[in-house]
Scaffold this active site. Structure first.
Site, PDB file in Angstrom:
ATOM      1  N   ASP A 153       0.836  -1.200   0.000  1.00  0.00           N
ATOM      2  CA  ASP A 153       0.000   0.000   0.000  1.00  0.00           C
ATOM      3  C   ASP A 153       0.874   1.255   0.000  1.00  0.00           C
ATOM      4  OD1 ASP A 153      -2.471   1.259   0.035  1.00  0.00           O
ATOM      5  OD2 ASP A 153      -3.261  -0.039   1.619  1.00  0.00           O
ATOM      6  N   GLU A 188      -1.601   1.870  -5.054  1.00  0.00           N
ATOM      7  CA  GLU A 188      -1.529   3.324  -4.806  1.00  0.00           C
ATOM      8  C   GLU A 188      -2.769   3.997  -5.395  1.00  0.00           C
ATOM      9  OE1 GLU A 188      -1.521   4.089  -8.278  1.00  0.00           O
ATOM     10  OE2 GLU A 188      -0.230   5.793  -7.754  1.00  0.00           O
ATOM     11  N   TRP A 189      -3.805   3.182  -5.583  1.00  0.00           N
ATOM     12  CA  TRP A 189      -5.165   3.631  -5.916  1.00  0.00           C
ATOM     13  C   TRP A 189      -5.289   4.333  -7.269  1.00  0.00           C
ATOM     14  CZ3 TRP A 189      -2.657   6.376  -1.760  1.00  0.00           C
ATOM     15  CH2 TRP A 189      -2.477   5.561  -0.626  1.00  0.00           C
ATOM     16  N   GLY A 190      -4.360   4.062  -8.177  1.00  0.00           N
ATOM     17  CA  GLY A 190      -4.438   4.637  -9.526  1.00  0.00           C
ATOM     18  C   GLY A 190      -4.066   6.097  -9.589  1.00  0.00           C
ATOM     19  N   ASP A 211     -10.610   2.787  -3.051  1.00  0.00           N
ATOM     20  CA  ASP A 211     -11.217   1.578  -2.472  1.00  0.00           C
ATOM     21  C   ASP A 211     -12.673   1.405  -2.877  1.00  0.00           C
ATOM     22  OD1 ASP A 211      -8.798   1.537  -1.234  1.00  0.00           O
ATOM     23  OD2 ASP A 211      -9.576   1.628   0.821  1.00  0.00           O
TER      24      ASP A 211
HETATM   25  C1  GLA Z   1      -6.041   1.073   1.751  1.00  0.00           C
HETATM   26  C2  GLA Z   1      -6.220   0.032   0.642  1.00  0.00           C
HETATM   27  C3  GLA Z   1      -7.298  -0.938   1.050  1.00  0.00           C
HETATM   28  C4  GLA Z   1      -6.934  -1.609   2.372  1.00  0.00           C
HETATM   29  C5  GLA Z   1      -6.666  -0.566   3.441  1.00  0.00           C
HETATM   30  C6  GLA Z   1      -6.076  -1.171   4.704  1.00  0.00           C
HETATM   31  O1  GLA Z   1      -7.162   1.872   1.878  1.00  0.00           O
HETATM   32  O2  GLA Z   1      -6.517   0.647  -0.583  1.00  0.00           O
HETATM   33  O3  GLA Z   1      -7.508  -1.911   0.038  1.00  0.00           O
HETATM   34  O4  GLA Z   1      -5.795  -2.415   2.159  1.00  0.00           O
HETATM   35  O5  GLA Z   1      -5.759   0.422   2.980  1.00  0.00           O
HETATM   36  O6  GLA Z   1      -5.784  -0.225   5.664  1.00  0.00           O
END
Ligand code: GLA
Length: 408
Positions: A153, A188-190, A211
């Site tokens: 993450d 890293e969420w794109g 997420d």
């Molecule tokens: C981020 C990630 C999630 C999850 C949480 C855990 O938000 O994108 O998928 O792993 O952290 O804290």
């Protein structure tokens, strides 16, 4: 140039070439097809307990999910208990009294694999110990425990792309030198367009969005991603997915029904079974990793029917490794096609509206000439032999067909 020197040079270049080839083929074999499993975050959050994880592994086998291709138990954030006196990362022994090695033995004994989670900063997203500056030590620890996958993450790390590339590469190299094959999931969420650099940084999969919440779409300004929002992000990225490296659309929310866990915040009120079926259909069309996140120990018939649809899963795991292409994009309809290894095409038609509607399509409009056997992969039967399809599609439903050419 002296003959010996030339020979030595040829030998050296050959060595470099073979090593490079071995390294790239090694990386590819870690996720030839998109990884499939169950991830702990959406249901348990950081309230993880060894017994629950063991029960999920048992349920994965007992329910038939492992036979259908689900293989990984992905432990997400919250397992960590800090570092010992030698700076080795350790689990929280209240949550994992037998330790992670024992858990990996438990999981492996059932023919499954174990994934774990860390972060490219001192602390993870939920505030637990991260791996920054301990990459090699942590990778060796994970290897010694028998870990098969690391979700890495990016909370607490600087926003720029250059640092992200360096930090991810550092961990992927550490994993590669850990003595064990450990697949690497970049999370890293794109935000820094990882589809452009994550494979080169050593990732087998990379998240393309924030997420997922357990909801159809983001109806308000609460910023939580619903399944439709993630679909829209990912639909623009087919060129970046392929054998060994995949766009990750985040966890399946199938079967959660808005009951529990982090996926229920930011408007995650739950979805209908038709919507869950749509998520499964489109994640498979997109060749996304499939991480179920519901309680596998208690699944109703609808959830089992969706997660265990082997004909749909076969699209996800197809050996050609293509992500589908969006051929029609209106406010009401999305039509996707996906080429398959045996020459067939998968066709998915999504009704985005809040009412049932009729739809008709000539396959030639999608660039598919000739006549096809049309197999409905949710009804599990042949729907006709034709050059076109028409029918009714429920609100938020996705029809999925496998088209086998029978006539030019
Ligand atoms: C981020 C990630 C999630 C999850 C949480 C855990 O938000 O994108 O998928 O792993 O952290 O804290």
């Amino acid at each position: 140039m002296d003959r010996k020197l030339i020979l030595a040079l040829v030998f050296f270049l050959n060595f470099i070439f073979i090593t490079a080839q071995q390294e790239s083929s090694n990386v590819n074999t870690l996720a030839d097809t998109p990884p499939m499993g169950w991830m702990s975050w959406n249901y348990f959050g950081d309230n993880l307990q060894e017994k629950d994880i063991q029960e999920m592994a048992d349920a994965m086998v007992k329910s038939g999910l492992s036979d259908a291709g689900f293989q990984y138990i992905f432990i997400d954030d919250g397992w960590q208990g800090g570092r010992d006196s030698k700076n080795n990362i350790i689990p929280d022994l209240k949550k994992f009294p037998s330790g992670i090695k024992a858990l990996s033995e438990y999981v492996h004994a059932r023919g499954l694999k174990l994934g774990i989670y860390s972060d490219a900063a001192p602390l993870t997203c939920a505030g637990y110990t991260g791996s920054l500056n301990f990459e090699e030590q942590d990778a060796k620890t994970f290897a010694s425990w028998g870990i098969d996958y690391l979700k890495y993450d990016y909370c607490g790390a600087p926003a720029d792309s250059a640092t992200a590339k360096i930090r991810y590469k550092k961990m992927s190299e550490a994993l590669r030198h850990s003595g064990r094959d450990i697949a690497f999931g970049i999370c890293e969420w794109g935000q820094r367009q990882p589809w452009k650099w994550a494979a080169a940084a050593g990732g087998q999969v990379w998240r393309t969005s924030g997420d997922i919440r357990d909801k159809w779409k983001n109806l308000t300004s609460d910023s939580g991603y619903g399944m439709l929002d993630i679909l829209d992000v990912n639909a623009g990225l087919p060129d970046y997915a392929g054998k060994g490296h995949w766009n990750d659309m985040d966890m399946l929310v199938v079967g959660l029904y808005g009951k529990k866990g982090p996926s229920s915040d930011l408007g995650g009120i739950g979805c209908t079974d038709i919507e869950y079926q749509t998520q499964m259909s489109l994640w498979c069309m997109m060749a996304s990793p499939l991480a179920a996140s519901n309680d596998l120990r208690n699944m109703n018939d609808a959830t089992k029917r969706i997660l265990l649809n082997k004909e749909i899963i076969a699209l996800d795991q197809d050996k050609l490794g293509r992500q589908c292409e969006k051929k029609i994009n209106t406010k009401t309809w999305n039509v996707f096609t996906k080429q398959l290894a045996n020459g067939d095409y998968a066709l998915a038609i999504l009704n985005r509206e809040d009412k049932a509607l009729d739809f008709h399509i000539l396959f030639s409009e999608l660039g598919l000439s000739g006549k096809y056997e049309i197999r409905d992969l949710w009804a599990h039967k042949v729907a006709g032999k034709d050059t076109k399809w028409k029918g009714r599609i429920q609100s938020h439903e996705t029809k999925v067909f496998r088209l086998r050419k029978i006539d030019r």
